[in-house]
Design a protein around this motif. Structure first.
Motif, short mmCIF file in Angstrom:
data_model
loop_
_atom_site.label_atom_id
_atom_site.label_comp_id
_atom_site.label_asym_id
_atom_site.label_seq_id
_atom_site.Cartn_x
_atom_site.Cartn_y
_atom_site.Cartn_z
N GLY A 93 6.42 -24.01 0.95
CA GLY A 93 7.08 -25.15 0.94
C GLY A 93 6.41 -26.29 1.36
O GLY A 93 6.15 -27.32 1.09
N ALA A 96 3.51 -27.08 -0.10
CA ALA A 96 3.90 -27.98 -1.48
C ALA A 96 4.16 -29.40 -1.28
O ALA A 96 3.77 -30.23 -2.19
CB ALA A 96 5.17 -27.27 -2.05
N VAL A 108 1.19 -21.80 -5.02
CA VAL A 108 2.44 -22.40 -4.76
C VAL A 108 3.58 -22.37 -5.89
O VAL A 108 4.63 -21.95 -5.92
CB VAL A 108 2.22 -23.70 -4.27
CG1 VAL A 108 3.48 -24.62 -4.00
CG2 VAL A 108 1.41 -23.80 -2.77
N CYS A 109 3.28 -22.49 -7.11
CA CYS A 109 3.81 -22.79 -8.21
C CYS A 109 4.42 -21.41 -8.63
O CYS A 109 5.51 -21.08 -8.93
CB CYS A 109 2.91 -23.25 -9.38
SG CYS A 109 3.94 -23.60 -10.63
N PHE A 112 7.60 -20.09 -6.28
CA PHE A 112 8.66 -20.62 -6.73
C PHE A 112 9.18 -19.99 -7.81
O PHE A 112 10.38 -19.88 -8.02
CB PHE A 112 8.60 -22.05 -6.33
CG PHE A 112 8.83 -22.39 -4.89
CD1 PHE A 112 9.67 -22.21 -4.25
CD2 PHE A 112 7.44 -22.99 -4.23
CE1 PHE A 112 9.70 -22.59 -2.93
CE2 PHE A 112 7.57 -23.34 -3.22
CZ PHE A 112 8.74 -23.26 -2.24
N GLU A 113 8.26 -20.04 -8.78
CA GLU A 113 8.74 -19.81 -10.28
C GLU A 113 9.19 -18.29 -10.26
O GLU A 113 10.41 -17.83 -10.67
CB GLU A 113 7.56 -19.78 -11.05
CG GLU A 113 7.24 -21.15 -11.68
CD GLU A 113 5.92 -21.08 -12.58
OE1 GLU A 113 5.31 -20.16 -12.82
OE2 GLU A 113 5.88 -22.28 -13.41
N ILE A 116 12.51 -17.86 -8.52
CA ILE A 116 13.85 -18.39 -9.27
C ILE A 116 13.93 -17.54 -10.40
O ILE A 116 15.14 -17.11 -10.85
CB ILE A 116 13.27 -19.94 -9.75
CG1 ILE A 116 13.32 -20.74 -8.73
CG2 ILE A 116 14.24 -20.20 -10.92
CD1 ILE A 116 13.08 -22.06 -9.26
N GLU A 138 18.17 -21.96 -9.38
CA GLU A 138 17.23 -23.11 -8.80
C GLU A 138 17.92 -23.39 -7.89
O GLU A 138 17.14 -23.87 -6.84
CB GLU A 138 17.31 -24.16 -10.17
CG GLU A 138 16.20 -24.81 -10.21
CD GLU A 138 15.98 -25.61 -11.57
OE1 GLU A 138 15.20 -25.16 -12.22
OE2 GLU A 138 16.62 -26.75 -11.44
N ASP A 139 19.28 -23.81 -7.75
CA ASP A 139 19.95 -24.40 -6.77
C ASP A 139 19.80 -23.68 -5.40
O ASP A 139 19.86 -24.29 -4.34
CB ASP A 139 21.37 -24.54 -7.13
CG ASP A 139 22.13 -25.04 -6.00
OD1 ASP A 139 21.79 -26.13 -5.39
OD2 ASP A 139 23.28 -24.67 -5.80
N VAL A 141 17.21 -21.44 -4.56
CA VAL A 141 16.22 -21.53 -3.97
C VAL A 141 15.84 -22.96 -3.24
O VAL A 141 15.27 -23.02 -2.11
CB VAL A 141 15.01 -21.32 -5.09
CG1 VAL A 141 13.68 -21.33 -4.56
CG2 VAL A 141 14.94 -19.69 -5.30
N LEU A 142 16.19 -23.94 -4.00
CA LEU A 142 15.96 -25.18 -3.58
C LEU A 142 16.82 -25.37 -2.25
O LEU A 142 16.27 -26.26 -1.22
CB LEU A 142 16.59 -25.98 -4.81
CG LEU A 142 17.19 -27.59 -4.81
CD1 LEU A 142 17.07 -27.98 -6.04
CD2 LEU A 142 18.14 -27.98 -4.02
N SER A 143 17.98 -24.92 -2.04
CA SER A 143 18.85 -25.02 -0.98
C SER A 143 18.29 -24.50 0.32
O SER A 143 18.23 -25.10 1.37
CB SER A 143 20.32 -24.43 -1.02
OG SER A 143 20.75 -25.39 -2.15
N GLN A 145 15.03 -24.20 0.70
CA GLN A 145 14.07 -25.00 1.19
C GLN A 145 14.45 -26.34 1.97
O GLN A 145 14.26 -26.69 3.07
CB GLN A 145 13.09 -25.53 0.09
CG GLN A 145 12.29 -24.44 -0.64
CD GLN A 145 11.38 -23.71 0.22
OE1 GLN A 145 10.80 -24.43 0.86
NE2 GLN A 145 11.44 -22.28 0.37
N GLY A 146 15.49 -26.67 1.47
CA GLY A 146 16.04 -27.85 1.96
C GLY A 146 16.80 -27.76 3.40
O GLY A 146 16.61 -28.33 4.47
#
Lengths: 187, 187
Positions: A93, A96, A108-109, A112-113, A116, A138-139, A141-143, A145-146
DNA sequence: AAAATGGTATACCGATCGGTAAACAAAGCG
DNA sequence: CGCTTTGTTTACCGATCGGTATACCATTTT
């Protein structure tokens, strides 16, 4: 190799100078270039590959092959452990975000791919509808990282108080979200 | 100043060398040190202050003083515009990840604390229970940061196809989440 | 016109950057 | 034993790093 990864994690790719790497690993310059003739790029690539292998073994594969509930449970445990409850960030991350991404775009891509995709597969097999599984994967994995970004931003790296950090709260919230999604009929 | 910010955004603090800054801004070294006698640190601090001021004006203040629905609507618009639908990252979030955070801990921490606090206030005034407002505010800010990471990781910076990116999807999902939370009785 | 002001350009500083080369030590092996 | 392999140390390279100093230019002020 773990120490090498740590340097990149803490300082980023640009900030991870060879002298810092030397200091952290205890290796001389010659040794480093003996193992990584390609220099810093090769070191970073090796670390990325190492991270990817770890996640493949500990997260992606379980998600793919185990019963979804088991795979998910393992993922939460692995994620909480790996990121030290928010005290350690995600190297991929971090790469990225800045221009480093362009150098290691594929790794990197792909990381995450893959994450997910595996998560989505498990959610699908757990009974979620196609669109809902994709969105939730998606949500999640995204969360994660956030949560790592926010956790570090708010300086929650105190050795004590593992319990109620932004990261732990976020992780619990995500698990709840998955639990509710699996109980209820797909929206 | 926008160009200066862009250099830090693209390359990170360590990667933003003075020569890159010179190239991007078109200013000579002398001029840079005339405006920022403190060097790179002062430049970064100024950029952070600039970002903070922008968010204070365009996001935090509206959230604080406008009716919550209006403030929230403005926030979504501002966020989508500012981050260029996921093509531009959050400078503060990027700084938070590596060792740069320690240098600008106050600014980084304050930025996110303020954002969460303003958001929480608006959600409270919109009728949410205390705990729920706090959790949702944290989750929203966190998700925005995560969406930026993921969006960049998946290389969605194509000039076209603004519509269906990870970032746009995530933003829509968050708006839905807020909408549902406000409709339903607080859980 | 003279002086002061705000800004720029340029040359330069020591330190550190990523990277290379060569000397050297220690096993592994015939 | 000699010889290769494997790894480490050390010194060194040119380039670039962040930062400084100085000379210069264009206004504006007096």
């Amino acid at each position: 190799m773990p120490q090498l990864a740590e340097v990149f994690r803490v300082h980023g790719f640009e900030g991870a100078s060879l002298s810092r790497i030397r200091a952290e690993t205890g290796l001389g310059k010659g040794s480093l270039y003996h193992f990584f003739p390609g220099g810093k790029d090769e070191m970073a690539a090796a670390v990325l590959a190492d991270v990817d292998a770890w996640f493949l073994r500990e997260v992606f594969s379980p998600l793919d092959s185990l019963p979804p509930e088991e795979g998910l449970a393992l993922m939460w445990r692995a994620v909480d452990g790996y990121f030290a409850s928010g005290r350690r960030i995600c190297l991929v991350g971090a790469f990225a975000l800045d221009a480093t991404r362009d150098r290691f775009a594929a790794a990197v891509c792909g990381y995450f791919e893959r994450w997910i995709a595996s998560l989505r597969g498990a959610l699908l097999r757990a009974g979620l509808a196609n669109a809902r599984a994709a969105a939730l994967a998606e949500d999640l994995v995204l969360s994660i990282q956030g949560a790592l970004v926010l956790s570090r931003a708010l300086r929650e790296d105190a050795p004590a108080s593992h319990k109620d950090t932004v990261f732990s709260r976020a992780l619990r919230r995500m698990q709840d979200e998955v639990g509710q999604a699996l109980k209820r009929p797909p929206a």
